[in-house]
Scaffold this motif. Structure first.
Motif, PDB file in Angstrom:
ATOM      1  N   PHE A   1       6.678  22.256  23.156  1.00  0.00           N
ATOM      2  CA  PHE A   1       6.940  21.088  23.997  1.00  0.00           C
ATOM      3  C   PHE A   1       7.069  19.849  23.112  1.00  0.00           C
ATOM      4  O   PHE A   1       6.192  19.585  22.275  1.00  0.00           O
ATOM      5  CB  PHE A   1       5.794  20.842  24.991  1.00  0.00           C
ATOM      6  N   HIS A   2       8.139  19.101  23.316  1.00  0.00           N
ATOM      7  CA  HIS A   2       8.273  17.775  22.722  1.00  0.00           C
ATOM      8  C   HIS A   2       7.820  16.790  23.797  1.00  0.00           C
ATOM      9  O   HIS A   2       8.599  16.393  24.672  1.00  0.00           O
ATOM     10  CB  HIS A   2       9.720  17.523  22.294  1.00  0.00           C
ATOM     11  N   LEU A   3       6.551  16.419  23.735  1.00  0.00           N
ATOM     12  CA  LEU A   3       5.913  15.666  24.813  1.00  0.00           C
ATOM     13  C   LEU A   3       6.358  14.208  24.831  1.00  0.00           C
ATOM     14  O   LEU A   3       6.738  13.633  23.806  1.00  0.00           O
ATOM     15  CB  LEU A   3       4.396  15.754  24.672  1.00  0.00           C
ATOM     16  N   LYS A   4       6.256  13.609  26.010  1.00  0.00           N
ATOM     17  CA  LYS A   4       6.687  12.223  26.184  1.00  0.00           C
ATOM     18  C   LYS A   4       5.652  11.229  25.667  1.00  0.00           C
ATOM     19  O   LYS A   4       6.004  10.154  25.176  1.00  0.00           O
ATOM     20  CB  LYS A   4       6.958  11.948  27.666  1.00  0.00           C
ATOM     21  N   HIS A   5       4.361  11.583  25.796  1.00  0.00           N
ATOM     22  CA  HIS A   5       3.317  10.603  25.497  1.00  0.00           C
ATOM     23  C   HIS A   5       2.301  11.175  24.506  1.00  0.00           C
ATOM     24  O   HIS A   5       1.895  12.335  24.608  1.00  0.00           O
ATOM     25  CB  HIS A   5       2.592  10.187  26.779  1.00  0.00           C
ATOM     26  N   LYS A   6       1.862  10.336  23.584  1.00  0.00           N
ATOM     27  CA  LYS A   6       0.844  10.748  22.620  1.00  0.00           C
ATOM     28  C   LYS A   6      -0.524  10.917  23.268  1.00  0.00           C
ATOM     29  O   LYS A   6      -1.409  11.558  22.710  1.00  0.00           O
ATOM     30  CB  LYS A   6       0.742   9.710  21.496  1.00  0.00           C
ATOM     31  N   SER A   7      -0.704  10.335  24.452  1.00  0.00           N
ATOM     32  CA  SER A   7      -2.005  10.403  25.125  1.00  0.00           C
ATOM     33  C   SER A   7      -2.229  11.721  25.861  1.00  0.00           C
ATOM     34  O   SER A   7      -3.300  11.942  26.433  1.00  0.00           O
ATOM     35  CB  SER A   7      -2.135   9.246  26.119  1.00  0.00           C
ATOM     36  N   SER A   8      -1.243  12.610  25.873  1.00  0.00           N
ATOM     37  CA  SER A   8      -1.388  13.885  26.582  1.00  0.00           C
ATOM     38  C   SER A   8      -2.570  14.673  26.031  1.00  0.00           C
ATOM     39  O   SER A   8      -2.794  14.737  24.817  1.00  0.00           O
ATOM     40  CB  SER A   8      -0.104  14.709  26.448  1.00  0.00           C
ATOM     41  N   CYS A   9      -3.332  15.301  26.933  1.00  0.00           N
ATOM     42  CA  CYS A   9      -4.475  16.109  26.494  1.00  0.00           C
ATOM     43  C   CYS A   9      -4.020  17.347  25.729  1.00  0.00           C
ATOM     44  O   CYS A   9      -4.828  17.988  25.047  1.00  0.00           O
ATOM     45  CB  CYS A   9      -5.340  16.497  27.685  1.00  0.00           C
ATOM     46  N   LEU A  10      -2.740  17.696  25.821  1.00  0.00           N
ATOM     47  CA  LEU A  10      -2.221  18.834  25.063  1.00  0.00           C
ATOM     48  C   LEU A  10      -2.096  18.518  23.575  1.00  0.00           C
ATOM     49  O   LEU A  10      -1.776  19.410  22.782  1.00  0.00           O
ATOM     50  CB  LEU A  10      -0.855  19.250  25.616  1.00  0.00           C
ATOM     51  N   LEU A  11      -2.342  17.276  23.188  1.00  0.00           N
ATOM     52  CA  LEU A  11      -2.332  16.889  21.777  1.00  0.00           C
ATOM     53  C   LEU A  11      -3.737  16.604  21.259  1.00  0.00           C
ATOM     54  O   LEU A  11      -3.904  16.189  20.116  1.00  0.00           O
ATOM     55  CB  LEU A  11      -1.450  15.649  21.584  1.00  0.00           C
ATOM     56  N   GLN A  12      -4.756  16.829  22.097  1.00  0.00           N
ATOM     57  CA  GLN A  12      -6.145  16.549  21.730  1.00  0.00           C
ATOM     58  C   GLN A  12      -6.924  17.864  21.692  1.00  0.00           C
ATOM     59  O   GLN A  12      -7.164  18.492  22.725  1.00  0.00           O
ATOM     60  CB  GLN A  12      -6.771  15.585  22.740  1.00  0.00           C
ATOM     61  N   LEU A  13      -7.314  18.284  20.501  1.00  0.00           N
ATOM     62  CA  LEU A  13      -7.930  19.595  20.324  1.00  0.00           C
ATOM     63  C   LEU A  13      -9.241  19.725  21.090  1.00  0.00           C
ATOM     64  O   LEU A  13      -9.520  20.775  21.688  1.00  0.00           O
ATOM     65  CB  LEU A  13      -8.159  19.869  18.838  1.00  0.00           C
ATOM     66  N   GLU A  14     -10.064  18.693  21.103  1.00  0.00           N
ATOM     67  CA  GLU A  14     -11.345  18.779  21.803  1.00  0.00           C
ATOM     68  C   GLU A  14     -11.140  18.911  23.306  1.00  0.00           C
ATOM     69  O   GLU A  14     -11.860  19.655  23.981  1.00  0.00           O
ATOM     70  CB  GLU A  14     -12.206  17.550  21.494  1.00  0.00           C
ATOM     71  N   GLU A  15     -10.168  18.201  23.839  1.00  0.00           N
ATOM     72  CA  GLU A  15      -9.890  18.306  25.270  1.00  0.00           C
ATOM     73  C   GLU A  15      -9.307  19.674  25.603  1.00  0.00           C
ATOM     74  O   GLU A  15      -9.633  20.268  26.636  1.00  0.00           O
ATOM     75  CB  GLU A  15      -8.930  17.195  25.695  1.00  0.00           C
ATOM     76  N   MET A  16      -8.463  20.206  24.736  1.00  0.00           N
ATOM     77  CA  MET A  16      -7.941  21.558  24.943  1.00  0.00           C
ATOM     78  C   MET A  16      -9.072  22.584  24.920  1.00  0.00           C
ATOM     79  O   MET A  16      -9.093  23.519  25.724  1.00  0.00           O
ATOM     80  CB  MET A  16      -6.908  21.895  23.865  1.00  0.00           C
ATOM     81  N   ARG A  17     -10.016  22.399  23.997  1.00  0.00           N
ATOM     82  CA  ARG A  17     -11.157  23.320  23.918  1.00  0.00           C
ATOM     83  C   ARG A  17     -11.963  23.286  25.213  1.00  0.00           C
ATOM     84  O   ARG A  17     -12.373  24.329  25.728  1.00  0.00           O
ATOM     85  CB  ARG A  17     -12.031  22.945  22.714  1.00  0.00           C
TER      86      ARG A  17
END
Length: 502
Positions: free
Chosen positions: A148-164
């Protein structure tokens, strides 16, 4: 080659997004993992690059064939069906279009290898999803990779701790019950990697449990278990998101609940019950179970069995009040009255009993088949009286009754319908629970009447316990009825039937 994905995507994606009780980013991650699990993967590898706003998932499942890959891009159809897995709707990548500029998907199976570039393009002032075939082929094994080329840097898909956190919230059983999944041949051991780091079960602040119970549930003589249950009591309070019993199917936690138990020390109890066959009862969002139809009946049967097992464990630890044994005559009489009332109200029979008929050829004492003529329809009133009897008609009497209906020459053998005597109503128990405000409640298929409630004690002093108990039983059973008006109507019918009993 350019392809258009049909349907009004804006309303479609908005409707799907509204089904989930959490963010669309979290829903995307949950659905992607579900699809990988359905593809029989043993490895799910996540790679994220926050600077480039790139999220990537690669699995080593079976991949998609050409037809499946085309339908993967089609909003109006899905090549998965309910009951075949938890990713039945294939919504992960479709939802991701809501938060991505473009999606690159590569899939490889035994007979197909393809790559696509999926995005929105404007056509006549409206955005339409389109996808292009790409020549790139880089996947070294069977499986699927989505980027995915995401629209926003704030997406939780770019935050490892939130993904965990999301993965542990929804898919913790995959990390702790892998032996069970292998024993029922559902999954191999599944490994999650987050930028190369292995995902591990969380370490609870209380250390290990003070007491626990784990067991496999079997049906009849089958050696293959159909469910696993594990209950734990810890020494100190647990984090709020770990409290309660998690109900899981296919490795996905659907919800946490207390199985209708009022427990002392609730903040110290956790557990999990994994039941793969409940996948048939899942809602599309995989956050609850359907309560109607055949799937709903399956869920209710499981729920009642789970409540009995959980309560039994709680009683062993003296964390709930044990059932009181009231007067045997009073309990039997009350159950008999309730059974008769429920047997006359079809709307309650769906919860507490169903009519059952069996067909078969009758044999005489020597083992020879007795031929009988096809029987005429059974009189409904007579049939109802037979079923409500607590003593089924013996087979010998049934055979004697039809033995005289001999066959004439040229007649054919016909199966005989036999009615099986069944109990319509719930079982009834008395329990002293001074900490509860409930007059009564359901545990499995049993009604619990609270003898410590002031209403019960006043009814006992006024010698109107039977009337009180009937009201209590009715209120407990009607908790499953969805609307207040339906509850009131059924309560009036219940008490009206009691008033007419002789």
């Amino acid at each position: 080659m350019k392809h258009f994905s049909g349907i009004d995507y804006e309303h479609f994606l908005d409707d799907i997004r509204d089904m989930y009780p959490f963010s669309v980013d979290e829903a995307v991650l949950v659905e992607l993992v579900a699809n990988s699990l359905d593809a029989k993967t043993s490895l799910i590898d996540f790679r994220v690059d926050p600077d480039q706003r790139i999220f990537e998932l690669t699995d080593n499942g079976v991949g998609m064939d050409k037809k499946g890959f085309e339908m993967y891009h089609n909003f109006s159809t899905s090549f998965k069906r309910k009951g075949q897995g938890i990713g039945f709707a294939g919504l992960g990548a479709k939802l991701a279009l809501k938060i991505s500029d473009r999606i690159i998907t590569e899939t490889r199976s035994k007979n197909y290898w393809g790559t696509s570039d999926w995005r929105f393009e404007r056509k006549r002032r409206m955005l339409h999803p389109v996808w292009y075939d790409l020549p790139d082929r880089t996947l070294p094994h069977c499986g699927t990779r989505v980027r995915f080329h995401l629209k926003h840097k704030s997406s939780c898909l770019l935050q490892l701790e939130e993904m965990r956190r999301i993965l542990l919230t929804h898919y913790l059983p995959l990390l702790t019950l892998h032996e069970f999944y292998e024993s029922v041949k559902l999954y191999k051991r599944v490994t999650f990697l987050l930028n190369g780091d292995l995902l591990q079960p969380p370490a609870l602040p209380t250390g290990g449990p003070e007491k626990f119970k784990q067991y496999l549930l079997h049906r009849g003589r089958s050696r293959k278990p159909f469910a696993l249950a594990r209950f734990e009591l810890h020494r100190a309070a647990l984090p709020e998101d770990a409290q309660g019993i998690a109900i899981s199917t296919f490795g996905k936690i659907i919800k946490r609940e207390w199985l209708r138990q009022f427990v002392r020390g609730m903040d110290r109890i956790t557990g999990i019950i994994e039941v793969p066959e409940l996948v048939d009862a899942l809602t599309t969002s995989k956050c609850d179970f359907r309560k109607e139809g055949t799937a709903g009946n399956k869920y209710y049967r499981f729920s009642k069995a789970a409540q009995r097992e959980f309560r039994s464990w709680l009683e062993e630890l003296e964390l709930v009040e044990k059932k009181e044994s009231g007067s045997d005559k009073e309990v039997v009489r009350l159950r008999r009255v309730v059974n008769r009332i429920v047997g006359e109200i079809p709307d309650l029979q769906q919860f507490y009993g169903l009519r059952s008929e069996r067909e078969g050829l009758v044999r005489d004492p020597e083992g020879d088949l007795l031929g009988v003529r096809p029987q005429s329809p059974v009189n409904p009133e007579k049939e109802s009286r037979v079923e409500s009897s607590e003593h089924p008609i013996p087979d010998e009497i049934g055979q004697a009754g039809i033995r005289g209906q001999g066959l004439e020459e040229g007649d054919e053998l016909a199966a005989v319908r036999r009615l099986r005597s069944i109990r319509f109503g719930p079982t009834i128990h008395y329990v002293s629970a001074p900490d509860r405000d409930d007059l009564s409640w359901m545990e499995g298929d049993a009604v619990m009447i609270n003898t410590a409630h002031p209403t019960y004690q006043k009814a006992a002093s006024k010698k109107v316990v039977e009337y009180h108990d009937l009201i209590a039983v009715a209120l407990a059973m009607l908790r499953e009825v969805p609307t207040a008006s339906e509850k009131l109507e059924l309560l009036e019918r219940f008490m009206s039937r009691w008033g007419k009993l002789v």
